[in-house]
Structures are given as structure tokens and as C-alpha cells.
Write a protein that holds these residues in place. Sequence first.
Motif, short mmCIF file in Angstrom:
data_model
loop_
_atom_site.label_atom_id
_atom_site.label_comp_id
_atom_site.label_asym_id
_atom_site.label_seq_id
_atom_site.Cartn_x
_atom_site.Cartn_y
_atom_site.Cartn_z
N TYR A 142 0.88 -1.13 0.07
CA TYR A 142 -0.04 0.06 -0.20
C TYR A 142 0.88 1.18 -0.06
O TYR A 142 1.98 1.18 0.81
N CYS B 163 2.25 4.59 1.24
CA CYS B 163 2.18 5.12 2.73
C CYS B 163 2.98 6.44 2.87
O CYS B 163 3.84 6.57 1.93
N ILE C 291 -1.53 5.22 6.21
CA ILE C 291 -1.72 4.45 4.98
C ILE C 291 -3.29 4.74 4.56
O ILE C 291 -4.30 4.49 5.07
N LEU D 283 -6.65 4.76 2.31
CA LEU D 283 -7.41 3.83 1.41
C LEU D 283 -8.54 4.40 0.72
O LEU D 283 -9.25 5.00 1.49
N GLN E 282 -10.38 0.13 -1.93
CA GLN E 282 -9.13 -0.98 -1.38
C GLN E 282 -9.91 -1.07 0.12
O GLN E 282 -10.64 -0.45 0.87
#
Length: 136
Positions: free
Chosen positions: A75, A77, A88, A90, A94
Motif C-alpha cells: 500500500y 504510505c 496508509i 485507503l 481498497q
Amino acid sequence: MTIQAAAAIGETGAIANSFYTFSNNELTQLTDLQMTPGTTNPYSDGYFIFEFPHYDIGWIAETNTITCAADAVLYACERYPGIDWIVIPLSGVQTIAAGAVFDFTDLQVPRYLKTSLTPVVRFVSNTDQREKLYRT
């Protein structure tokens, strides 16, 4: 070094099986961190905030490229060296599963270790603006 604890704020029983394992605990050296914050729900459309205990030179060096993964999926970050946070984000498509194992590479062990490390993991939803706080 393994740090174990279990206490949840904001979600009952969320951290019952939380654990953290560092690959290397030599002072000033690079280390990888594997952690399971004990989340009980899948998460999407928001962001995780990982707050490392900031002291000495910190865990996130300006020059290190940190990678972040959840259940072996990489992912994007964002790192904040001055305060030792990793975020992180999203998107709505996701999802990170309940009980996911997070991996972070190339953290830097400070010049000394405190006897008690208390990382904090938060999830903030973009849709309902509720925050789940996991203190471990």
C-alpha cells in the motif's frame, strides 16, 4: 523483540491478539516491523495512522524508504519523520481485512530503547468520520 499488550479504546475486544515483532533490535540499525493490531472489522475508504513512540532520533529516518504492506499487499504510505507517524490512506475500493498483518520495512532503531514502547494504531473513516483507536 516482541511487544505484547491488549487494550482497545472505541471498539470492544478489538485488540485481544495484538502483537509486534521487530526483525532487528540493534541500536541505530534498520529494522522491519510486523504487527497485528487485532482489528475486528474490515476497513476501507479511510486511513490508518500508526503512531510510533517518538524519542531520541525517532524510528522514521528522513533518508529511509519505508514500505507498507497488509497481508502481503503493498500500500502507498506517507511517512512523517518528525513525529514518527506512518499513514496508509485507503480509497473506497481498497479494503484491509479484519485481523490483517501489517509489515513495515526500513524503520530505524533509535540510539537507545525505552523499556516500554506503546505504539498506537488509529483508523479514521472518510464516510462516517468515526475514529477507531487501538492502543497497544
